[in-house]
Scaffold this active site. Structure first.
Site: not given
Ligand code: UGA
Length: 424
Positions: A8, A27, A198, A244, A254
């Site tokens: 971040v 850091d 958030k 989805l 996260c």
């Molecule tokens: C998530 C949120 O999407 C961000 O908006 C947020 O800022 C971030 O957490 C955070 O709190 O810092 P992140 O965890 O980095 O982001 O990545 P994502 O792309 O959201 O994926 C999370 C998980 O969901 C992954 O394992 C991904 O494969 C899975 N996912 C995502 C699915 O299983 N299906 C989907 O349709 C989309």
């Protein structure tokens, strides 16, 4: 100034520097700071190292070891706190690192400076920050990030919205000016709303995924195809088609952490949520259901040799925290399978956890020889666009397990491969 140079903080610092701000990233890890001063980013995030290099070259981006050194090099108007807030023993966010970062700043902050919560911290933390500071001449604001690992740089530079929470107009205006370069709507609100927004966003997204995964489990039982259901459901504009995609569950640092922390925030305030905890329970079980599918294909997993493509929780990152791939590999190993794995970026991170319990490929192809099946567990482009004719000819048995529901199942089936997933 940005405190903390993780996923971040470093994205925040490098991106703001790229927009013309003078930024210093602080850091307390000397190795990290030295490596960053040489332009080397200690983790993989697409586009970040280039941006860091450009920031250093332009003079807009500097690095400092500890707050004292940071404040000697730059007198900031705004200080962003971007240190880790891991899950504590009871599911709440562990704020100990965050608290000591705040306290380390006290001697150097001068009246009128704005201290911003960039780390994800529970609603109400701003009030605690004011107590830790022990002074009322510093404004405390919340400016949560909505970045996805793997696309964090582009998410930062082209956000959907900027959320800023503060209790006075001057602080809100100061923070709005930090994002003056950005075309996205800036949503201003009180600090508690920004903090909670958030958690609301992440919990909403995680809930959507767990619900779709449960529907996929049911689809399996009645012979429906979850990919087609996804299209049908997503065509409703009230629902929307993004986020989805089903499979073996979600991962990352996260969603699991923030969902549990929101449940705990409610509990601390005397509210027992009925809906939040099952989001995590469903997700944990999803990996087990996926492994059951693999088991069903062989009868018994003992002695079965499997190849795995993908270890990171998301494509374009080296992060394996809470990765479904790691969960699945551990379950397969417990069942007696032997695993050879490859990931374009996450090999080092995976090695830290899995050590020599699996073998690691030099590329995605070598691990296929002798394997009785292939599991695709991260949706890297190199896996989705691979030549599955070669996969078909190399595997001992033509079995592909799709943990991300991202593979072109029809094309693979035409090649003679059997594609197995949940609800597909
Ligand atoms: C998530 C949120 O999407 C961000 O908006 C947020 O800022 C971030 O957490 C955070 O709190 O810092 P992140 O965890 O980095 O982001 O990545 P994502 O792309 O959201 O994926 C999370 C998980 O969901 C992954 O394992 C991904 O494969 C899975 N996912 C995502 C699915 O299983 N299906 C989907 O349709 C989309």
């Amino acid at each position: 100034m940005v405190i903390g140079t993780g996923y971040v903080g470093l994205v925040q610092g490098a991106c703001l520097a790229s927009q013309g701000h003078q930024v210093i990233c602080v850091d307390i890890d000397a190795d990290k700071v030295n490596s960053l001063r040489d332009g080397k980013v200690p983790f993989f995030e697409e586009g970040l190292e280039v941006l860091v290099g450009e920031g250093i070259a332009s003079g807009n981006l500097q690095f400092a070891l500890g707050a004292e050194e940071g404040f000697t090099q730059l007198t900031p108007e705004v200080v962003f706190l971007a240190v880790g807030t891991p899950t504590g023993v009871d599911g709440s966010a562990d704020l100990s690192i965050f608290e000591s970062a705040v306290k380390s700043l006290v001697p150097y902050l001068t009246p009128g400076m704005v201290l911003v919560e960039k780390s994800t911290v529970p609603a109400g933390t701003g009030k605690k920050v004011l107590e830790w500071l022990g002074r009322d001449d510093i404004a405390v604001a919340s400016n949560p990030e909505f970045l996805r690992e793997g696309t964090a740089v582009s998410d930062f530079l082209k956000p959907d919205r900027i959320v800023i929470g503060a209790d006075d107009i001057a602080t809100l205006e100061m923070l709005k000016s930090v994002y003056a370069w950005c075309e996205a709507p800036v949503l201003t609100m009180n600090r508690e709303s920004a903090e909670l927004a958030k958690y609301a966003a992440n919990t909403m997204l995680a809930a959507r995924l767990s619900l779709m995964n449960e529907i996929a489990n049911i689809a399996d039982l009645i012979g429906a195809n979850i990919s087609e259901i996804e299209t049908a459901v997503g065509a409703d504009p009230r629902i929307g088609s993004k986020f989805l995609r089903t499979g073996a569950g979600f991962g990352g640092s996260c969603f699991p952490k923030d969902v549990l922390a929101l449940e705990q925030t409610g509990r601390d305030l005397g509210y027992e949520s009925q809906l939040i905890r099952p989001i995590i329970d469903v997700n944990t079980r999803q990996a087990e259901i996926f492994v059951d599918k693999v088991r069903e294909a062989y009868g018994d997993l003992d002695g079965i040799k499997l190849a795995v493509w993908g270890l990171a929780f998301n494509a374009k990152t080296d992060d394996t925290r809470e990765s479904p791939a790691m969960r699945i590999i551990n379950l397969l190993l417990e069942a007696g399978a032997s695993i050879s794995a490859y990931d374009p970026a996450a090999m080092n991170e995976a090695r830290k956890e899995l050590k020599d319990r699996i073998t690691y490929g030099k590329d995605q192809w070598g691990i296929l020889s002798g394997a009785q099946g292939l599991l695709v567990l991260t949706e890297w482009d190199v896996f989705l666009s691979a030549d599955y004719g070669v996969v078909m000819r190399t595997l001992e048995q033509p079995l592909i397990f799709d943990g991300k529901h991202a593979l072109p199942a029809e094309t693979l089936r035409d090649l003679g491969l059997q594609v197995i997933g949940i609800g597909i």
